[in-house]
Design an enzyme around this catalytic site. Structure first.
Site, PDB file in Angstrom:
ATOM      1  CB  ALA A 125      -1.754  15.354  66.851  1.00 11.28           C
ATOM      2  CB  SER A 127       0.831  20.098  61.757  1.00  8.90           C
ATOM      3  OG  SER A 127      -0.144  20.858  61.350  1.00  8.90           O
ATOM      4  CD  GLN A 283      -8.326  64.918  60.131  1.00 14.62           C
ATOM      5  OE1 GLN A 283      -7.266  65.165  59.470  1.00 14.62           O
ATOM      6  NE2 GLN A 283      -9.658  65.305  60.017  1.00 14.62           N
ATOM      7  CD  GLU A 367      -7.987  25.751  64.818  1.00 15.68           C
ATOM      8  OE1 GLU A 367      -9.079  25.826  64.033  1.00 15.68           O
ATOM      9  OE2 GLU A 367      -7.918  25.312  66.064  1.00 15.68           O
ATOM     10  N   GLY A 368      -4.526  26.733  59.546  1.00 14.48           N
ATOM     11  CA  GLY A 368      -4.709  27.094  58.074  1.00 14.48           C
ATOM     12  C   GLY A 368      -4.094  28.302  58.008  1.00 14.48           C
TER      13      GLY A 368
HETATM   14  N1  CAA Z   1     -15.537  19.488  55.022  1.00 17.41           N
HETATM   15  C1  CAA Z   1     -15.442  18.049  55.003  1.00 17.41           C
HETATM   16  N2  CAA Z   1     -14.622  17.356  54.200  1.00 17.41           N
HETATM   17  C2  CAA Z   1     -13.687  18.123  53.192  1.00 17.41           C
HETATM   18  C3  CAA Z   1     -13.306  19.412  53.708  1.00 17.41           C
HETATM   19  C4  CAA Z   1     -14.544  20.305  54.734  1.00 17.41           C
HETATM   20  N3  CAA Z   1     -14.184  21.488  54.965  1.00 17.41           N
HETATM   21  N4  CAA Z   1     -12.483  19.933  52.970  1.00 17.41           N
HETATM   22  C5  CAA Z   1     -12.073  18.820  52.209  1.00 17.41           C
HETATM   23  N5  CAA Z   1     -12.767  17.734  52.556  1.00 17.41           N
HETATM   24  C6  CAA Z   1     -12.553  16.506  51.992  1.00 17.41           C
HETATM   25  C7  CAA Z   1     -12.599  16.439  50.444  1.00 17.41           C
HETATM   26  O1  CAA Z   1     -14.293  16.612  50.035  1.00 17.41           O
HETATM   27  C8  CAA Z   1     -12.032  15.417  49.780  1.00 17.41           C
HETATM   28  O2  CAA Z   1     -12.926  14.315  50.026  1.00 17.41           O
HETATM   29  P1  CAA Z   1     -13.139  13.629  48.562  1.00 17.41           P
HETATM   30  O3  CAA Z   1     -11.818  13.166  47.902  1.00 17.41           O
HETATM   31  O4  CAA Z   1     -14.056  12.531  49.015  1.00 17.41           O
HETATM   32  O5  CAA Z   1     -13.810  14.741  47.698  1.00 17.41           O
HETATM   33  C9  CAA Z   1     -10.752  15.397  50.846  1.00 17.41           C
HETATM   34  O6  CAA Z   1     -11.351  15.768  52.314  1.00 17.41           O
HETATM   35  C10 CAA Z   1      -9.554  15.889  50.579  1.00 17.41           C
HETATM   36  O7  CAA Z   1     -10.096  17.275  50.270  1.00 17.41           O
HETATM   37  P2  CAA Z   1      -8.884  18.126  49.290  1.00 17.41           P
HETATM   38  O8  CAA Z   1      -8.817  17.544  47.842  1.00 17.41           O
HETATM   39  O9  CAA Z   1      -9.573  19.573  49.191  1.00 17.41           O
HETATM   40  O10 CAA Z   1      -7.577  18.289  50.058  1.00 17.41           O
HETATM   41  P3  CAA Z   1      -6.105  18.948  49.834  1.00 17.41           P
HETATM   42  O11 CAA Z   1      -4.936  17.871  49.926  1.00 17.41           O
HETATM   43  O12 CAA Z   1      -6.227  19.620  48.333  1.00 17.41           O
HETATM   44  O13 CAA Z   1      -6.198  19.977  50.786  1.00 17.41           O
HETATM   45  C11 CAA Z   1      -6.303  22.008  52.143  1.00 17.41           C
HETATM   46  C12 CAA Z   1      -6.995  20.890  50.906  1.00 17.41           C
HETATM   47  C13 CAA Z   1      -7.520  23.095  52.191  1.00 17.41           C
HETATM   48  C14 CAA Z   1      -5.042  22.885  51.609  1.00 17.41           C
HETATM   49  C15 CAA Z   1      -6.069  21.304  53.428  1.00 17.41           C
HETATM   50  O14 CAA Z   1      -5.044  20.470  53.492  1.00 17.41           O
HETATM   51  C16 CAA Z   1      -5.696  22.107  54.594  1.00 17.41           C
HETATM   52  O15 CAA Z   1      -6.773  22.738  55.110  1.00 17.41           O
HETATM   53  N6  CAA Z   1      -4.650  22.669  54.936  1.00 17.41           N
HETATM   54  C17 CAA Z   1      -4.340  23.383  56.079  1.00 17.41           C
HETATM   55  C18 CAA Z   1      -4.097  22.335  57.221  1.00 17.41           C
HETATM   56  C19 CAA Z   1      -4.579  23.024  58.580  1.00 17.41           C
HETATM   57  O16 CAA Z   1      -5.362  23.890  58.672  1.00 17.41           O
HETATM   58  N7  CAA Z   1      -3.705  22.761  59.639  1.00 17.41           N
HETATM   59  C20 CAA Z   1      -4.052  23.184  60.809  1.00 17.41           C
HETATM   60  C21 CAA Z   1      -3.848  22.288  62.014  1.00 17.41           C
HETATM   61  S1  CAA Z   1      -4.304  22.353  63.413  1.00 17.41           S
HETATM   62  C22 CAA Z   1      -3.564  23.688  64.455  1.00 17.41           C
HETATM   63  O17 CAA Z   1      -3.251  24.700  63.603  1.00 17.41           O
HETATM   64  C23 CAA Z   1      -2.786  23.613  65.705  1.00 17.41           C
HETATM   65  C24 CAA Z   1      -3.958  23.843  66.776  1.00 17.41           C
HETATM   66  O18 CAA Z   1      -4.118  23.135  67.525  1.00 17.41           O
HETATM   67  C25 CAA Z   1      -4.331  25.354  66.770  1.00 17.41           C
END
Ligand code: CAA
Length: 384
Positions: A125, A127, A283, A367-368
């Site tokens: 959880a 979002s 085709q 998941e993004g």
């Molecule tokens: N691995 C480890 N750490 C990470 C990382 C990764 N892949 N990505 C980011 N981080 C860390 C960063 O290093 C950063 O830490 P520091 O400040 O110490 O450097 C911190 O996390 C913040 O990172 P960002 O500045 O990149 O964060 P942001 O606010 O700019 O967001 C984003 C980046 C890629 C847009 C992110 O918000 C994102 O992935 N958004 C989409 C969310 C998502 O996928 N939601 C899906 C929910 S689950 C679902 O879908 C339901 C289900 O059950 C299937």
């Protein structure tokens, strides 16, 4: 069809998953979709067969397998039913992996074995109604109260939320400065028996209808401090790191859906006659089938290579996003073409392709979104 040379064990896992999916999932998928319900007994059965602890070490009752074996199994399950596959993907890649990577020995001891056996289904959880792609803007608050934390807020789009027994909840533990964003977020291990936990609205979805997706309403939910996962303030980074795994799972799910749509199209094009011949003799149809097959093979090769890189201990953030982006767009492309090949019959529920088409769409969103995957890929390209 796969270019990747598979070990005996990988072939055995693939066979086991395919046999199970064909015998116990595929025959029921249309009815589960129609009724918008998924029998929990099937999830438990997946646990019995090992599909819910594939990456866990044997000391936690897992199968201790490599990532490729897990993704091969997931593709087979997805080809039978994408709803069953999302349960398996979320459970393995997110809550289970988070506990393994960041949990204390006590937490691992308590949760992992029953999760591997499928006695407890896991959920994730992150979002909220107003924090989707911009996940670090989440507002669910956790306030310390003696030996507990009190969590208040609403979580959205929680897969398996009606029957999950353990949910990884991301909440803001530091509200001192809004600019702290991702830094003030922690992860809590939440169980539905805790006071203040309420399952809210169940979403009425276009596809993946059997998979229950719910809101969770947390009303001063009382969580013991012992249920904080890892370090306070690290919850966002844990969630992001886990989503790197999750996105590989969703890519495998998308490939499974696409493959099922291609298989159905090949069979239909051989049997359907128009203008005096099977439509596969035209085709126009051959070109569609060729493009569908080529796209599936190329993204599957990327996914398998990424799985191998992950198991070598390399960072796969960029490649996981590439796999998720390309696999989900392939699933959408292939299922759209499948509906076209079936013509009118592709638009009705007598044949499975309209379900594949509806199921494929979500892989470009959860998941993004594809847009978020492109952001991640571009950032990683700048860094490299
Ligand atoms: N691995 C480890 N750490 C990470 C990382 C990764 N892949 N990505 C980011 N981080 C860390 C960063 O290093 C950063 O830490 P520091 O400040 O110490 O450097 C911190 O996390 C913040 O990172 P960002 O500045 O990149 O964060 P942001 O606010 O700019 O967001 C984003 C980046 C890629 C847009 C992110 O918000 C994102 O992935 N958004 C989409 C969310 C998502 O996928 N939601 C899906 C929910 S689950 C679902 O879908 C339901 C289900 O059950 C299937």
């Amino acid at each position: 069809m796969s270019l990747t040379p598979l070990t005996e064990t990988q072939q055995e896992i693939q066979r086991l998953a395919r046999d199970f999916a064909r015998a116990e999932i595929a025959p029921h998928a249309a009815a589960w979709d129609r009724d918008a319900s998924f029998p929990v007994a099937v999830a438990h059965r997946m646990g019995e067969l090992g599909f819910l602890g594939m990456l866990l070490p044997e000391i936690h009752d897992g199968l201790g397998l490599d990532t490729l074996s897990y993704l091969l199994a997931l593709e087979e399950i997805a080809a039978a039913d994408a709803s069953a596959a999302v349960l398996m993907s979320v459970h393995n890649s997110l809550p289970t992996q988070m506990l393994l990577d960041f949990g204390s020995e006590v937490q691992k001891e308590r949760w992992l074995a029953p999760m591997a056996r499928g006695e407890i289904i896991g959920a994730f959880a992150l979002s909220e109604p107003e924090a989707g792609s911009d996940a670090s803007s989440l507002r669910c608050q956790a306030v310390r109260d003696g030996d507990d934390w009190l969590l208040t807020g609403t979580k959205s789009w929680v897969t398996s939320g009606t029957f999950a027994g353990v949910i990884m909840v991301m909440a803001r533990t530091d509200t001192s400065d809004a600019r702290r964003g991702s830094k003030g977020i922690s992860c809590f291990i939440v169980t539905p028996d805790l006071p203040g936990f309420h399952v809210g609205k169940k979403e009425d979805k276009m596809g993946l209808r059997a998979s229950p997706t719910v809101q969770l309403n947390l009303d001063a939910l009382r969580v013991p401090a012992a249920n904080l996962l890892g370090e306070e303030g690290q919850g966002f980074a844990y969630a992001m790191q886990s989503l790197d795994n999750g996105r590989l799972g969703i890519a495998a799910q998308a490939i499974g859906i696409a493959r099922a749509a291609l298989d159905a199209s090949l069979a239909y094009a051989a049997e359907r006659k128009q203008f005096g011949q099977a439509i596969r003799e035209f085709q126009a149809i051959q070109f569609k089938l060729a493009d569908m097959g080529a796209r599936i093979e190329s993204v599957r090769a990327l996914l398998h290579a990424t799985a191998a890189a992950k198991d070598r201990g390399e960072s796969t953030t960029m490649h996981a996003s590439m796999c998720k982006l390309l696999a989900s767009e392939t699933a959408m492309y292939v299922t759209t073409e499948a509906v076209q090949i079936f013509g009118g019959y592709g638009y009705v529920k007598d044949y499975p392709v309209e379900k594949f088409f509806r199921d494929a769409k979500i892989t470009e969103i959860y998941e993004g979104t594809s847009e978020v995957q492109r952001m991640v890929i571009a950032r990683e390209l700048y860094l490299s």
